[in-house]
Write a protein that holds these residues in place. Structure first.
Motif, PDB file in Angstrom:
ATOM      1  N   ALA A  49       9.796  14.653  -5.089  1.00 34.78           N
ATOM      2  CA  ALA A  49       8.363  14.859  -5.302  1.00 34.78           C
ATOM      3  C   ALA A  49       7.764  15.702  -4.185  1.00 34.78           C
ATOM      4  CB  ALA A  49       7.651  13.505  -5.390  1.00 34.78           C
ATOM      5  N   GLY A  50       8.219  15.495  -2.963  1.00 35.39           N
ATOM      6  CA  GLY A  50       7.741  16.303  -1.845  1.00 35.39           C
ATOM      7  C   GLY A  50       8.142  17.760  -1.970  1.00 35.39           C
ATOM      8  N   VAL A  51       9.378  18.013  -2.396  1.00 35.89           N
ATOM      9  CA  VAL A  51       9.830  19.389  -2.589  1.00 35.89           C
ATOM     10  C   VAL A  51       9.023  20.059  -3.686  1.00 35.89           C
ATOM     11  CG1 VAL A  51      11.772  20.773  -3.446  1.00 35.89           C
ATOM     12  CG2 VAL A  51      12.142  19.073  -1.676  1.00 35.89           C
ATOM     13  N   TYR A  52       8.753  19.339  -4.766  1.00 37.66           N
ATOM     14  CA  TYR A  52       7.961  19.927  -5.840  1.00 37.66           C
ATOM     15  C   TYR A  52       6.553  20.269  -5.350  1.00 37.66           C
ATOM     16  CZ  TYR A  52       5.411  20.742 -10.083  1.00 37.66           C
ATOM     17  OH  TYR A  52       4.615  21.335 -11.031  1.00 37.66           O
ATOM     18  N   LEU A  53       5.916  19.333  -4.664  1.00 36.10           N
ATOM     19  CA  LEU A  53       4.524  19.542  -4.259  1.00 36.10           C
ATOM     20  C   LEU A  53       4.377  20.574  -3.141  1.00 36.10           C
ATOM     21  CD1 LEU A  53       3.214  15.874  -4.372  1.00 36.10           C
ATOM     22  CD2 LEU A  53       2.674  17.732  -5.953  1.00 36.10           C
ATOM     23  N   VAL A  54       5.375  20.699  -2.270  1.00 35.07           N
ATOM     24  CA  VAL A  54       5.261  21.604  -1.135  1.00 35.07           C
ATOM     25  C   VAL A  54       5.848  22.986  -1.432  1.00 35.07           C
ATOM     26  CG1 VAL A  54       6.021  21.957   1.253  1.00 35.07           C
ATOM     27  CG2 VAL A  54       5.188  19.738   0.537  1.00 35.07           C
ATOM     28  N   ASP A  55       6.913  23.040  -2.230  1.00 32.79           N
ATOM     29  CA  ASP A  55       7.584  24.319  -2.461  1.00 32.79           C
ATOM     30  C   ASP A  55       7.300  24.893  -3.845  1.00 32.79           C
ATOM     31  OD1 ASP A  55       9.398  26.480  -2.010  1.00 32.79           O
ATOM     32  OD2 ASP A  55      10.889  25.400  -3.199  1.00 32.79           O
ATOM     33  N   ALA A  56       7.544  24.111  -4.877  1.00 33.45           N
ATOM     34  CA  ALA A  56       7.448  24.642  -6.242  1.00 33.45           C
ATOM     35  C   ALA A  56       6.002  24.804  -6.703  1.00 33.45           C
ATOM     36  CB  ALA A  56       8.216  23.742  -7.205  1.00 33.45           C
ATOM     37  N   ARG A  57       5.153  23.853  -6.427  1.00 30.50           N
ATOM     38  CA  ARG A  57       3.777  23.911  -6.928  1.00 30.50           C
ATOM     39  C   ARG A  57       2.993  25.119  -6.418  1.00 30.50           C
ATOM     40  NH1 ARG A  57      -1.373  21.029  -5.713  1.00 30.50           N
ATOM     41  NH2 ARG A  57      -2.457  20.880  -7.689  1.00 30.50           N
TER      42      ARG A  57
ATOM     43  N   VAL B 129       0.841  -1.199   0.000  1.00 28.94           N
ATOM     44  CA  VAL B 129       0.000   0.000   0.000  1.00 28.94           C
ATOM     45  C   VAL B 129       0.875   1.247   0.000  1.00 28.94           C
ATOM     46  CG1 VAL B 129      -1.732   1.281   1.300  1.00 28.94           C
ATOM     47  CG2 VAL B 129      -1.910  -1.201   1.112  1.00 28.94           C
ATOM     48  N   ILE B 130       1.945   1.238   0.802  1.00 25.30           N
ATOM     49  CA  ILE B 130       2.870   2.366   0.826  1.00 25.30           C
ATOM     50  C   ILE B 130       3.513   2.550  -0.542  1.00 25.30           C
ATOM     51  CG2 ILE B 130       5.049   3.199   1.813  1.00 25.30           C
ATOM     52  CD1 ILE B 130       4.190   1.830   4.428  1.00 25.30           C
ATOM     53  N   TRP B 131       3.869   1.452  -1.220  1.00 26.06           N
ATOM     54  CA  TRP B 131       4.478   1.531  -2.549  1.00 26.06           C
ATOM     55  C   TRP B 131       3.529   2.226  -3.521  1.00 26.06           C
ATOM     56  CZ3 TRP B 131       3.686   0.037  -7.565  1.00 26.06           C
ATOM     57  CH2 TRP B 131       4.802   0.018  -8.398  1.00 26.06           C
ATOM     58  N   TRP B 132       2.262   1.847  -3.512  1.00 26.11           N
ATOM     59  CA  TRP B 132       1.285   2.445  -4.431  1.00 26.11           C
ATOM     60  C   TRP B 132       1.024   3.913  -4.108  1.00 26.11           C
ATOM     61  CZ3 TRP B 132       0.050   0.696  -8.969  1.00 26.11           C
ATOM     62  CH2 TRP B 132       0.153  -0.666  -9.233  1.00 26.11           C
ATOM     63  N   VAL B 133       0.959   4.248  -2.818  1.00 21.31           N
ATOM     64  CA  VAL B 133       0.726   5.640  -2.427  1.00 21.31           C
ATOM     65  C   VAL B 133       1.895   6.521  -2.873  1.00 21.31           C
ATOM     66  CG1 VAL B 133       0.550   7.196  -0.434  1.00 21.31           C
ATOM     67  CG2 VAL B 133      -0.836   5.123  -0.541  1.00 21.31           C
ATOM     68  N   LEU B 134       3.118   6.054  -2.670  1.00 24.26           N
ATOM     69  CA  LEU B 134       4.283   6.837  -3.083  1.00 24.26           C
ATOM     70  C   LEU B 134       4.382   6.940  -4.595  1.00 24.26           C
ATOM     71  CD1 LEU B 134       6.935   5.649  -0.494  1.00 24.26           C
ATOM     72  CD2 LEU B 134       5.741   7.832  -0.592  1.00 24.26           C
ATOM     73  N   LEU B 135       4.014   5.894  -5.305  1.00 24.28           N
ATOM     74  CA  LEU B 135       3.994   5.986  -6.762  1.00 24.28           C
ATOM     75  C   LEU B 135       2.960   7.007  -7.214  1.00 24.28           C
ATOM     76  CD1 LEU B 135       5.002   4.935  -9.507  1.00 24.28           C
ATOM     77  CD2 LEU B 135       3.155   3.263  -9.422  1.00 24.28           C
ATOM     78  N   GLY B 136       1.802   7.022  -6.582  1.00 16.49           N
ATOM     79  CA  GLY B 136       0.788   8.022  -6.910  1.00 16.49           C
ATOM     80  C   GLY B 136       1.265   9.433  -6.626  1.00 16.49           C
ATOM     81  N   LEU B 137       1.968   9.623  -5.521  1.00 17.60           N
ATOM     82  CA  LEU B 137       2.524  10.930  -5.179  1.00 17.60           C
ATOM     83  C   LEU B 137       3.504  11.406  -6.251  1.00 17.60           C
ATOM     84  CD1 LEU B 137       2.898  12.958  -2.596  1.00 17.60           C
ATOM     85  CD2 LEU B 137       5.045  11.733  -2.407  1.00 17.60           C
ATOM     86  N   LYS B 138       4.366  10.516  -6.685  1.00 23.03           N
ATOM     87  CA  LYS B 138       5.347  10.876  -7.717  1.00 23.03           C
ATOM     88  C   LYS B 138       4.671  11.138  -9.057  1.00 23.03           C
ATOM     89  CE  LYS B 138       9.198   8.451  -5.615  1.00 23.03           C
ATOM     90  NZ  LYS B 138      10.195   7.386  -5.754  1.00 23.03           N
ATOM     91  N   LEU B 139       3.648  10.356  -9.383  1.00 18.23           N
ATOM     92  CA  LEU B 139       2.943  10.578 -10.650  1.00 18.23           C
ATOM     93  C   LEU B 139       2.170  11.894 -10.647  1.00 18.23           C
ATOM     94  CD1 LEU B 139       1.649   7.008 -11.520  1.00 18.23           C
ATOM     95  CD2 LEU B 139       3.352   8.336 -12.756  1.00 18.23           C
ATOM     96  N   VAL B 140       1.576  12.252  -9.515  1.00 19.40           N
ATOM     97  CA  VAL B 140       0.871  13.535  -9.418  1.00 19.40           C
ATOM     98  C   VAL B 140       1.847  14.685  -9.623  1.00 19.40           C
ATOM     99  CG1 VAL B 140      -0.298  15.083  -7.787  1.00 19.40           C
ATOM    100  CG2 VAL B 140      -1.063  12.733  -8.047  1.00 19.40           C
ATOM    101  N   ALA B 141       3.005  14.603  -8.993  1.00 15.11           N
ATOM    102  CA  ALA B 141       4.009  15.656  -9.149  1.00 15.11           C
ATOM    103  C   ALA B 141       4.505  15.724 -10.593  1.00 15.11           C
ATOM    104  CB  ALA B 141       5.181  15.407  -8.201  1.00 15.11           C
ATOM    105  N   LEU B 142       4.737  14.574 -11.211  1.00 15.89           N
ATOM    106  CA  LEU B 142       5.215  14.544 -12.594  1.00 15.89           C
ATOM    107  C   LEU B 142       4.183  15.110 -13.555  1.00 15.89           C
ATOM    108  CD1 LEU B 142       7.240  13.665 -14.783  1.00 15.89           C
ATOM    109  CD2 LEU B 142       6.187  11.407 -14.707  1.00 15.89           C
ATOM    110  N   LEU B 143       2.945  14.700 -13.421  1.00 17.08           N
ATOM    111  CA  LEU B 143       1.905  15.198 -14.327  1.00 17.08           C
ATOM    112  C   LEU B 143       1.639  16.683 -14.120  1.00 17.08           C
ATOM    113  CD1 LEU B 143      -0.578  12.200 -14.273  1.00 17.08           C
ATOM    114  CD2 LEU B 143       0.947  12.893 -16.119  1.00 17.08           C
ATOM    115  N   ASP B 144       1.704  17.148 -12.884  1.00 18.27           N
ATOM    116  CA  ASP B 144       1.510  18.563 -12.630  1.00 18.27           C
ATOM    117  C   ASP B 144       2.628  19.385 -13.270  1.00 18.27           C
ATOM    118  OD1 ASP B 144      -0.028  20.647 -11.033  1.00 18.27           O
ATOM    119  OD2 ASP B 144       2.040  21.007 -10.379  1.00 18.27           O
TER     120      ASP B 144
END
Length: 117
Positions: A83-91, A20-35
């Motif tokens: 991905a965390g830096v992108y979503l929290v700082d850059a986005r 479950v953690i693997w899928w959640v982290l993959l989703g986090l990275k995909l959201v950052a990439l698509l954004d």
């Protein structure tokens, strides 16, 4: 007698919490990439952040490393941080530079003109 249909038997990728953690982290990275991929290039310059090709290359590389390696590998952990830096700082900075920061869908906006009776 038929076996009992439980959550791990219905969806084979969710047998234990690590999956479950693997899928959640993959989703986090995909959201950052698509954004990052769908933002205009000029917004990155206006927000004074790393360029669009830079962010897309970083996020795509670490998303692929997440798929082909373990998320607990060196590149996997760096990818989580990226991905965390992108979503929290850059986005948020990109949204503000595009004119959509802090005044999103649910924000209270001032009316122009006379007040209604």
């Amino acid at each position: 007698m038929l076996p009992l249909a439980t959550f791990p038997t219905l969806l084979h990728g969710f047998a234990n919490p690590i999956d479950v953690i693997w899928w959640v982290l993959l989703g986090l990275k995909l959201v950052a990439l698509l954004d990052a991929a769908f933002r205009p290039r000029a917004v990155f310059v206006a927000a004074d952040k790393l360029t669009k090709p830079g962010w897309v290359l970083i996020l795509a590389t670490f998303t692929l490393s997440h798929i082909f390696q373990s998320w607990l590998s060196f590149f996997g952990l760096i990818g989580i941080v990226a991905a965390g830096v992108y979503l929290v700082d850059a986005r948020p900075a990109l949204r503000a530079a595009a004119g959509r920061g802090r005044g999103g869908w649910g924000a209270i906006r001032r009316r122009r003109g006379p007040r209604p009776l």
